[in-house]
Write a protein that holds these residues in place. Structure first.
Motif, PDB file in Angstrom:
ATOM      1  N   VAL A   5       0.865  -1.183   0.000  1.00 45.72           N
ATOM      2  CA  VAL A   5       0.000   0.000   0.000  1.00 45.72           C
ATOM      3  C   VAL A   5       0.901   1.231   0.000  1.00 45.72           C
ATOM      4  CG1 VAL A   5      -1.879   1.211   1.168  1.00 45.72           C
ATOM      5  CG2 VAL A   5      -1.743  -1.303   1.271  1.00 45.72           C
ATOM      6  N   ASP A   6       1.096   1.815  -1.179  1.00 42.24           N
ATOM      7  CA  ASP A   6       2.065   2.900  -1.323  1.00 42.24           C
ATOM      8  C   ASP A   6       1.416   4.282  -1.327  1.00 42.24           C
ATOM      9  OD1 ASP A   6       0.807   2.706  -3.738  1.00 42.24           O
ATOM     10  OD2 ASP A   6       2.625   2.525  -4.951  1.00 42.24           O
ATOM     11  N   HIS A   7       0.231   4.378  -0.759  1.00 43.94           N
ATOM     12  CA  HIS A   7      -0.447   5.672  -0.683  1.00 43.94           C
ATOM     13  C   HIS A   7       0.441   6.671   0.054  1.00 43.94           C
ATOM     14  CE1 HIS A   7      -3.385   8.751   0.406  1.00 43.94           C
ATOM     15  NE2 HIS A   7      -4.210   8.223  -0.470  1.00 43.94           N
ATOM     16  N   PRO A   8       0.537   7.912  -0.420  1.00 41.02           N
ATOM     17  CA  PRO A   8       1.416   8.899   0.224  1.00 41.02           C
ATOM     18  C   PRO A   8       1.143   9.099   1.719  1.00 41.02           C
ATOM     19  CG  PRO A   8       0.724   9.712  -1.916  1.00 41.02           C
ATOM     20  CD  PRO A   8      -0.050   8.444  -1.680  1.00 41.02           C
ATOM     21  N   LEU A   9      -0.117   9.085   2.123  1.00 43.32           N
ATOM     22  CA  LEU A   9      -0.404   9.264   3.548  1.00 43.32           C
ATOM     23  C   LEU A   9       0.123   8.092   4.370  1.00 43.32           C
ATOM     24  CD1 LEU A   9      -4.039  10.725   3.573  1.00 43.32           C
ATOM     25  CD2 LEU A   9      -1.933  11.882   4.289  1.00 43.32           C
ATOM     26  N   VAL A  10      -0.001   6.885   3.833  1.00 41.21           N
ATOM     27  CA  VAL A  10       0.526   5.707   4.521  1.00 41.21           C
ATOM     28  C   VAL A  10       2.040   5.828   4.665  1.00 41.21           C
ATOM     29  CG1 VAL A  10       0.899   3.212   4.332  1.00 41.21           C
ATOM     30  CG2 VAL A  10      -1.344   4.174   3.792  1.00 41.21           C
ATOM     31  N   GLN A  11       2.715   6.173   3.593  1.00 45.75           N
ATOM     32  CA  GLN A  11       4.173   6.249   3.622  1.00 45.75           C
ATOM     33  C   GLN A  11       4.661   7.376   4.536  1.00 45.75           C
ATOM     34  OE1 GLN A  11       6.053   3.835   2.297  1.00 45.75           O
ATOM     35  NE2 GLN A  11       4.060   2.911   1.821  1.00 45.75           N
ATOM     36  N   LEU A  37      -6.166   3.438   7.054  1.00 43.42           N
ATOM     37  CA  LEU A  37      -5.828   3.477   5.632  1.00 43.42           C
ATOM     38  C   LEU A  37      -5.543   2.071   5.091  1.00 43.42           C
ATOM     39  CD1 LEU A  37      -3.490   6.575   5.911  1.00 43.42           C
ATOM     40  CD2 LEU A  37      -5.747   6.549   4.850  1.00 43.42           C
ATOM     41  N   TYR A  40      -8.765   0.103   4.653  1.00 45.98           N
ATOM     42  CA  TYR A  40      -9.456   0.502   3.424  1.00 45.98           C
ATOM     43  C   TYR A  40      -8.999  -0.364   2.255  1.00 45.98           C
ATOM     44  CZ  TYR A  40     -10.856   3.551  -0.475  1.00 45.98           C
ATOM     45  OH  TYR A  40     -11.394   4.045  -1.625  1.00 45.98           O
ATOM     46  N   GLU A  41      -7.683  -0.648   2.207  1.00 48.54           N
ATOM     47  CA  GLU A  41      -7.143  -1.429   1.095  1.00 48.54           C
ATOM     48  C   GLU A  41      -7.428  -2.918   1.241  1.00 48.54           C
ATOM     49  OE1 GLU A  41      -5.908  -0.502  -1.720  1.00 48.54           O
ATOM     50  OE2 GLU A  41      -6.009   1.623  -1.261  1.00 48.54           O
ATOM     51  N   ARG A  44     -10.878  -3.926   0.201  1.00 46.47           N
ATOM     52  CA  ARG A  44     -11.271  -3.658  -1.182  1.00 46.47           C
ATOM     53  C   ARG A  44     -11.732  -4.966  -1.827  1.00 46.47           C
ATOM     54  NH1 ARG A  44     -10.053   0.503  -4.586  1.00 46.47           N
ATOM     55  NH2 ARG A  44      -8.457   1.341  -3.183  1.00 46.47           N
TER      56      ARG A  44
END
Length: 207
Positions: A5-11, A37, A40-41, A44
């Motif tokens: 999960v490479d979402h900017p908020l996660v990172q 976060l 959420y993934e 899915r």
């Protein structure tokens, strides 16, 4: 299958958690936020059905989750840090607890507790544990859940090591893995590098 999960908020949140100067309170708060976060993934693709409802303006066929309630299975104790945030997002989920600890000499998992909802075979079970390091504990947790009848399982962690991913996917190729990062390697004590230290100790302020 492994999903990073490479979402900017996660990172961004993960980077702050990695910093050694991040306080216990800050670490705990960030873990709860990042778990929302990640949840959420990992959820899915859940099955959807449609229900006839009345909006203030007109009727419509609206999407709703289909089937029995999810089960979040927390690998104690550190898994509870992810669990709390996920329950904020899915408050109706059932909860299982799997008590495992790693023998620091052998690095093998030791079982001490298991409690889960009934009819696991009819539910999606999402196993949560912040670290997939050697994968010994994760594999043991999945083994136990399958013994109890679970057939639809996903595994969610904060960090993974390549060695752990390889061992886990060999042992349970049918269980998808979701993680925020696959780090470089394990050290001689079985800790993920660069990692963030011991997640349980950092979350609860213990050593």
């Amino acid at each position: 299958m492994v999903t990073v999960v490479d979402h900017p908020l996660v990172q961004h949140k993960l980077t702050i958690m990695r910093k050694k100067e991040t306080s216990t309170a800050g670490f705990r708060r960030l873990l709860r936020e990042i778990s929302l976060l990640l949840c959420y993934e990992v959820t899915r693709g859940l099955e959807i059905t449609y229900e006839r409802i009345e909006t203030p303006l007109e009727p419509m066929d609206a999407p709703m989750l289909e089937g029995k309630k999810l089960v979040f299975a927390s690998v104690l104790r550190a898994g509870n840090g992810l669990l709390e945030g996920m329950l904020d997002l899915v408050p109706a989920a059932r909860v299982a607890h799997i008590g495992l600890y790693r023998d620091h000499e052998t690095l093998q998992p030791v079982h001490y507790f298991f409690k889960a909802p009934s009819d696991l075979g009819n539910r999606l079970v999402i196993v949560v544990d912040p670290m997939l390091a050697t994968a010994n504990s994760a594999v043991a947790a999945i083994d136990k859940l399958k013994e109890e009848g679970a057939t639809n399982i996903r595994f969610l962690c904060l960090l993974a090591a390549p060695e752990g991913v390889e061992r886990f996917t060999q042992a349970h190729p049918d269980v998808p893995v979701f993680t925020a990062s696959i780090d470089d390697r394990l050290n001689e004590k079985g800790y993920i590098l660069p990692g963030l230290g011991d997640a349980g100790d950092r979350m609860y302020g213990t050593k």
